[in-house]
Design a protein around this motif. Structure first.
Motif, PDB file in Angstrom:
ATOM      1  N   LEU A 286       0.838  -1.202  -0.074  1.00  0.00           N
ATOM      2  CA  LEU A 286      -0.129  -0.152   0.075  1.00  0.00           C
ATOM      3  C   LEU A 286       0.836   1.336  -0.048  1.00  0.00           C
ATOM      4  CD1 LEU A 286      -2.753  -0.925   2.468  1.00  0.00           C
ATOM      5  CD2 LEU A 286      -3.041  -0.642   0.066  1.00  0.00           C
ATOM      6  N   LEU A 287       1.986   1.328   0.700  1.00  0.00           N
ATOM      7  CA  LEU A 287       2.796   2.537   0.838  1.00  0.00           C
ATOM      8  C   LEU A 287       3.956   2.435   0.102  1.00  0.00           C
ATOM      9  CD1 LEU A 287       2.597   2.892   4.647  1.00  0.00           C
ATOM     10  CD2 LEU A 287       1.431   4.324   2.875  1.00  0.00           C
ATOM     11  N   ASP A 288       4.093   1.321  -0.927  1.00  0.00           N
ATOM     12  CA  ASP A 288       5.231   1.027  -1.661  1.00  0.00           C
ATOM     13  C   ASP A 288       6.627   1.261  -1.067  1.00  0.00           C
ATOM     14  OD1 ASP A 288       6.816   0.677  -4.227  1.00  0.00           O
ATOM     15  OD2 ASP A 288       6.461   2.799  -4.816  1.00  0.00           O
ATOM     16  N   GLY A 289       6.737   0.661   0.002  1.00  0.00           N
ATOM     17  CA  GLY A 289       8.057   0.628   0.595  1.00  0.00           C
ATOM     18  C   GLY A 289       8.031  -0.721   1.496  1.00  0.00           C
ATOM     19  N   GLY A 290       9.194  -1.033   2.407  1.00  0.00           N
ATOM     20  CA  GLY A 290       9.512  -1.953   3.066  1.00  0.00           C
ATOM     21  C   GLY A 290       8.905  -1.874   4.307  1.00  0.00           C
ATOM     22  N   THR A 291       8.495  -3.122   4.924  1.00  0.00           N
ATOM     23  CA  THR A 291       7.671  -3.041   6.170  1.00  0.00           C
ATOM     24  C   THR A 291       8.396  -4.263   7.043  1.00  0.00           C
ATOM     25  OG1 THR A 291       5.963  -2.593   4.957  1.00  0.00           O
ATOM     26  CG2 THR A 291       5.650  -3.286   7.367  1.00  0.00           C
ATOM     27  N   LEU A 292       8.915  -3.621   8.494  1.00  0.00           N
ATOM     28  CA  LEU A 292       9.285  -4.463   9.472  1.00  0.00           C
ATOM     29  C   LEU A 292       8.405  -4.455  10.713  1.00  0.00           C
ATOM     30  CD1 LEU A 292      12.030  -3.099   8.432  1.00  0.00           C
ATOM     31  CD2 LEU A 292      12.992  -5.089   9.421  1.00  0.00           C
ATOM     32  N   VAL A 293       8.040  -5.473  11.403  1.00  0.00           N
ATOM     33  CA  VAL A 293       7.099  -5.632  12.717  1.00  0.00           C
ATOM     34  C   VAL A 293       8.051  -6.268  13.606  1.00  0.00           C
ATOM     35  CG1 VAL A 293       5.009  -6.276  13.725  1.00  0.00           C
ATOM     36  CG2 VAL A 293       5.032  -5.980  11.063  1.00  0.00           C
ATOM     37  N   THR A 349      10.611   1.397   5.426  1.00  0.00           N
ATOM     38  CA  THR A 349      11.637   1.619   4.891  1.00  0.00           C
ATOM     39  C   THR A 349      11.383   2.147   3.474  1.00  0.00           C
ATOM     40  OG1 THR A 349      12.243  -0.463   4.156  1.00  0.00           O
ATOM     41  CG2 THR A 349      12.960   0.003   6.394  1.00  0.00           C
ATOM     42  N   GLY A 350      12.278   2.800   2.834  1.00  0.00           N
ATOM     43  CA  GLY A 350      11.965   3.144   1.327  1.00  0.00           C
ATOM     44  C   GLY A 350      11.195   4.283   0.998  1.00  0.00           C
ATOM     45  N   ARG A 351      10.700   4.920   2.053  1.00  0.00           N
ATOM     46  CA  ARG A 351       9.857   6.052   1.811  1.00  0.00           C
ATOM     47  C   ARG A 351       9.972   7.123   2.708  1.00  0.00           C
ATOM     48  NH1 ARG A 351       4.925   5.533  -0.334  1.00  0.00           N
ATOM     49  NH2 ARG A 351       4.861   7.901  -0.305  1.00  0.00           N
ATOM     50  N   PRO A 352      11.151   7.692   2.626  1.00  0.00           N
ATOM     51  CA  PRO A 352      11.479   8.857   3.456  1.00  0.00           C
ATOM     52  C   PRO A 352      10.627  10.268   3.548  1.00  0.00           C
ATOM     53  CG  PRO A 352      13.327   8.882   1.752  1.00  0.00           C
ATOM     54  CD  PRO A 352      12.217   7.709   1.624  1.00  0.00           C
ATOM     55  N   GLY A 353       9.900  10.502   2.152  1.00  0.00           N
ATOM     56  CA  GLY A 353       9.114  11.445   1.891  1.00  0.00           C
ATOM     57  C   GLY A 353       7.948  11.099   2.194  1.00  0.00           C
ATOM     58  N   LEU A 354       7.343  10.567   2.963  1.00  0.00           N
ATOM     59  CA  LEU A 354       5.947  10.080   3.217  1.00  0.00           C
ATOM     60  C   LEU A 354       4.970  11.223   3.310  1.00  0.00           C
ATOM     61  CD1 LEU A 354       4.308   7.247   3.468  1.00  0.00           C
ATOM     62  CD2 LEU A 354       4.616   7.487   5.951  1.00  0.00           C
ATOM     63  N   ASP A 355       4.005  11.339   2.543  1.00  0.00           N
ATOM     64  CA  ASP A 355       3.137  12.617   2.630  1.00  0.00           C
ATOM     65  C   ASP A 355       2.131  12.067   3.704  1.00  0.00           C
ATOM     66  OD1 ASP A 355       1.323  10.927   1.711  1.00  0.00           O
ATOM     67  OD2 ASP A 355       1.268  11.543  -0.375  1.00  0.00           O
ATOM     68  N   GLU A 356       1.192  13.286   4.074  1.00  0.00           N
ATOM     69  CA  GLU A 356       0.315  13.151   5.223  1.00  0.00           C
ATOM     70  C   GLU A 356      -0.615  12.100   5.109  1.00  0.00           C
ATOM     71  OE1 GLU A 356      -1.326  14.037   8.925  1.00  0.00           O
ATOM     72  OE2 GLU A 356       0.474  14.808   7.985  1.00  0.00           O
ATOM     73  N   ALA A 357      -1.209  11.631   3.866  1.00  0.00           N
ATOM     74  CA  ALA A 357      -2.065  10.928   3.606  1.00  0.00           C
ATOM     75  C   ALA A 357      -1.598   9.435   4.031  1.00  0.00           C
ATOM     76  CB  ALA A 357      -2.504  10.711   2.209  1.00  0.00           C
ATOM     77  N   GLY A 358      -0.206   9.357   3.370  1.00  0.00           N
ATOM     78  CA  GLY A 358       0.547   7.954   3.635  1.00  0.00           C
ATOM     79  C   GLY A 358       0.575   7.915   5.082  1.00  0.00           C
ATOM     80  N   ARG A 360      -1.076   8.926   7.766  1.00  0.00           N
ATOM     81  CA  ARG A 360      -2.235   8.455   8.462  1.00  0.00           C
ATOM     82  C   ARG A 360      -2.612   6.914   7.986  1.00  0.00           C
ATOM     83  NH1 ARG A 360      -4.994  12.080  11.318  1.00  0.00           N
ATOM     84  NH2 ARG A 360      -4.462  14.392  10.831  1.00  0.00           N
ATOM     85  N   LEU A 361      -2.211   6.517   6.683  1.00  0.00           N
ATOM     86  CA  LEU A 361      -2.671   5.054   6.438  1.00  0.00           C
ATOM     87  C   LEU A 361      -1.635   4.239   7.338  1.00  0.00           C
ATOM     88  CD1 LEU A 361      -3.762   2.909   4.715  1.00  0.00           C
ATOM     89  CD2 LEU A 361      -2.099   3.687   2.929  1.00  0.00           C
ATOM     90  N   PHE A 362      -0.328   4.767   7.370  1.00  0.00           N
ATOM     91  CA  PHE A 362       0.630   3.843   7.974  1.00  0.00           C
ATOM     92  C   PHE A 362       0.040   3.720   9.541  1.00  0.00           C
ATOM     93  CE2 PHE A 362       5.078   3.970   9.831  1.00  0.00           C
ATOM     94  CZ  PHE A 362       5.226   2.717   9.806  1.00  0.00           C
ATOM     95  N   GLU A 363      -0.449   4.792  10.006  1.00  0.00           N
ATOM     96  CA  GLU A 363      -0.963   4.781  11.510  1.00  0.00           C
ATOM     97  C   GLU A 363      -1.968   3.807  11.849  1.00  0.00           C
ATOM     98  OE1 GLU A 363       0.530   9.411  12.399  1.00  0.00           O
ATOM     99  OE2 GLU A 363      -1.558   8.785  12.010  1.00  0.00           O
ATOM    100  N   ARG A 364      -2.905   3.930  10.657  1.00  0.00           N
ATOM    101  CA  ARG A 364      -4.064   2.780  10.825  1.00  0.00           C
ATOM    102  C   ARG A 364      -3.468   1.230  10.482  1.00  0.00           C
ATOM    103  NH1 ARG A 364      -6.693   6.850   7.601  1.00  0.00           N
ATOM    104  NH2 ARG A 364      -6.049   5.858   5.684  1.00  0.00           N
TER     105      ARG A 364
END
Length: 634
Positions: A286-293, A349-358, A360-364
């Motif tokens: 969804l955010l076009d990046g890498g994810t770690l949990v 990772t891979g999304r240093p320029g995350l916008d406000e919409a992104g 909030r999506l990340f927080e959800r």
């Protein structure tokens, strides 16, 4: 007919021509003939031949020079055609001009049509800052005249040449650079002059017509390359501007599409009970990046499209305090919370320029992760309790081995396989933390973990309990952040052998601690004679083989009796002199045999601990299999 001496000198002249000798050597044959008493006619003929040879020498030299220049021009054309950056093209032009004309300085000016002058663009060999920043009006100085008339000009000494319009700034810059001889040729694109290419020396000299033609040829190639680089640069700039506009439109469209996809996919994950791997993959997509949990301790739980990366503690703390995702060194971090409790974190990772919409999506997405972590914890606690209860029943008195084996099978544990029983102990780590780490290892190894007689216990399949105990000690130590001692015992033959295996593993763990080997893992068999003494099922032949195997194999292979030499050596108080008396050999023979034994057993075989082990193994071997007299040791 010329004499033999003259013929020899003529052949010498031809040889000098063939060798490409310096011109001053061509007078040597005539001088040698004159010294040898040749006649005046012969000397005159040689001098005439010498003049012809020198003319041929000069012609060949000119041809070689011209050939080298043409080759250099072809190479230059190829080099310039391969360049795409304007600055690189200009630097290559001036550098190649300096190489071709062998001058002190080369430089290039470009015409500024808006300002109506020509300005210094790049230099090679220049040392004056004023010269490197010089601007020339049209018709001013040599360069301004070339730019204005589109014709090449050369001067042997610019500072004294009245043909040019001298100005204060130009003469000052030329004087500061200490230039005298200057050659300038136009850079032309059809009828239009785009700049001037110069070659200059710091001492007076005259430029030959060949040099003017050579620099002019280079300027023609350079003008085409410069124009191509300019067009390419303008095209790139236009494409970049078009790309920016296109990306802006696309980003707005993508933001709307991602919001819809996020709602559908994350809601679907919750409804069908998706795992953390699916959550990580969905967030990354969804955010076009890498994810770690990670969990609250920083242990990685899931990862998608990213290399391993520890969660930054300060960013997790900041996100926990603010309740929002925070940026940290090119990554985004969001704490996973259940009320005030920290369950873990999600890193993008891979999304240093995350916008406000992104953002909030990340927080959800972090909220969905919190729900799944709570569910996972609840399921894991229930499963660990069931597994712990089964392990307690297996280690306690039970009259139903078949029922225990069936319960184990329902949990994915096959007690028919070779297993090992591990008893775990840590002085520093709290037992709940150690038990949680053991339960994690049990799940990974398809085993069981629990508490028995106040110690954390782990039962898992194992083909090599000693190696697995050492690996388990390291893994658990890293997980709990403290030394963990692991005693292991082999458990084969079904549920009935587990109580005895537990008692043996417990003795092994206690012995490791008593020996000062906290943080290590082993079996009693690997503890040497101490393990033999403490074990319920001592493997005496295995102990002898582990201690003396290389010597036994050598004796069997070579028909020697090094084992007897070793026994006599220890019986003689490790004295070579007394041993040679018993063996009835020279002391050097004893030394040679002991050196061979050292190569077989290792350099520490005479250390106190190792010597004790070897002597006990020798005594056990002697009792179990008395040696027959054999051949002399070698």
């Amino acid at each position: 007919m010329l004499g033999g001496v003259t013929d020899a000198r003529l052949r010498e002249l031809l040889g000098l021509l063939a060798q490409g000798a310096p011109a001053e050597e061509f007078s040597r044959p005539a001088a040698s003939a004159r010294a040898a008493g040749a006649s005046a006619a012969e000397v005159a003929a040689l001098e005439e031949a010498t003049a012809v040879a020198l003319e041929i020498h000069r012609t060949l030299a000119q041809h070689r020079t011209r050939e080298a220049e043409l080759t250099a021009l072809f190479d230059t054309a190829g080099d310039l055609a391969a360049l795409r950056d304007l600055d690189a093209v200009l630097r290559a032009i001036t550098h190649r001009a300096k190489q071709l004309l062998h001058t002190d300085v080369t430089y290039l000016s470009l015409n500024d049509e808006a300002a109506g002058d020509t300005f210094m663009r790049v230099t090679d060999g220049s040392v004056s800052a004023a010269f490197q920043q010089l601007r020339l009006g049209m018709g001013e100085g040599l360069g301004g005249l070339v730019a204005q008339t589109a014709r090449p000009y050369a001067t042997g000494d610019y500072q004294r040449d009245p043909r040019f319009r001298h100005t204060g700034p130009i003469d000052s810059a030329v004087g500061e650079e200490d230039l005298h001889a200057i050659l300038g040729v136009p850079l032309r694109l059809g009828p239009r002059v785009i700049g001037v290419l110069f070659a200059a020396d710091r001492s007076p000299r005259e430029f030959s017509p060949r040099e003017v033609a050579l620099l002019s040829s280079l300027a023609d190639h350079a003008a085409i390359a410069i124009d191509g680089a300019r067009l390419l640069e303008e095209t790139r700039r236009a494409l970049a501007e078009l790309g920016v506009a296109s990306r802006t439109i696309q980003e707005n469209s993508d933001a709307l599409r991602r919001a819809e996809e996020a709602h559908d996919r994350l809601t679907g994950l919750v409804l069908r009970g998706g795992d953390l791997g699916e959550v990580a993959a969905a967030i990354g997509a969804l955010l076009d990046g890498g994810t770690l949990v990670h969990d609250a301790d920083g242990t990685e739980l899931a990862r998608s499209r990213s290399r391993p990366l520890a969660p930054p503690a300060r960013a997790v703390t900041a996100s926990r305090s603010s309740g929002r995702a925070v940026a940290d060194g090119g990554t985004w971090v969001c704490a996973v919370l259940a009320g005030p409790e920290l369950l873990g974190s999600v890193t993008l990772t891979g999304r240093p320029g995350l916008d406000e919409a992104g953002r909030r999506l990340f927080e959800r997405a972090a909220m969905v992760t919190a729900l799944l972590l709570l569910l996972r914890r609840s399921v894991a606690q229930t499963e660990d309790r069931i597994r712990g209860e089964l392990l307690g029943d297996l280690l306690g008195p039970s009259g139903d081995p078949a029922g225990l084996a069936e319960r184990a099978r329902r949990l994915g544990v096959d007690l028919g396989l070779p297993h090992a029983l591990f008893v775990l102990h840590s002085d520093a780590a709290p037992r709940p933390r150690l038990l949680a780490a053991a339960a994690h290892q049990a799940r990974e190894r398809r085993g069981l973990a629990g508490v028995h007689h106040d110690h954390a216990v782990l039962l898992a399949p194992s083909a090599d309990p000693g190696a697995d105990a050492a690996g388990l000690a390291g893994a658990l130590g890293r997980a709990v952040g403290a030394a963990v001692t692991v005693g292991a015992a082999r458990a084969e033959g079904g549920p009935g052998v587990l109580p005895a295996a537990h008692a043996e593993a417990l003795r092994c763990m206690t012995t490791l601690c008593a020996l000062g080997r906290a943080g290590d893992g082993s079996t009693l068999a690997e503890l040497g004679f101490i393990g033999v003494l403490l074990g319920d099922r001592p493997d005496l032949s295995g102990y002898v083989r582990a201690a003396l195997g290389p010597v036994l194999d050598y004796d069997a292979r070579r028909g020697s009796d090094l084992l007897h030499t070793l026994r006599v050596y220890f019986a003689s108080g490790m004295s070579q002199a007394r041993a040679k008396e018993v063996l009835h050999v020279h002391v050097n023979t004893v030394v040679q045999r002991l050196e061979r034994i050292g190569r077989l057993l290792g350099p520490d075989w005479q250390s106190p601990d190792r010597a004790l082990e070897l002597q006990l193994a020798l005594r056990l071997h002697q009792v179990s299999a008395p040696p027959e007299p054999g051949p002399a040791s070698t």
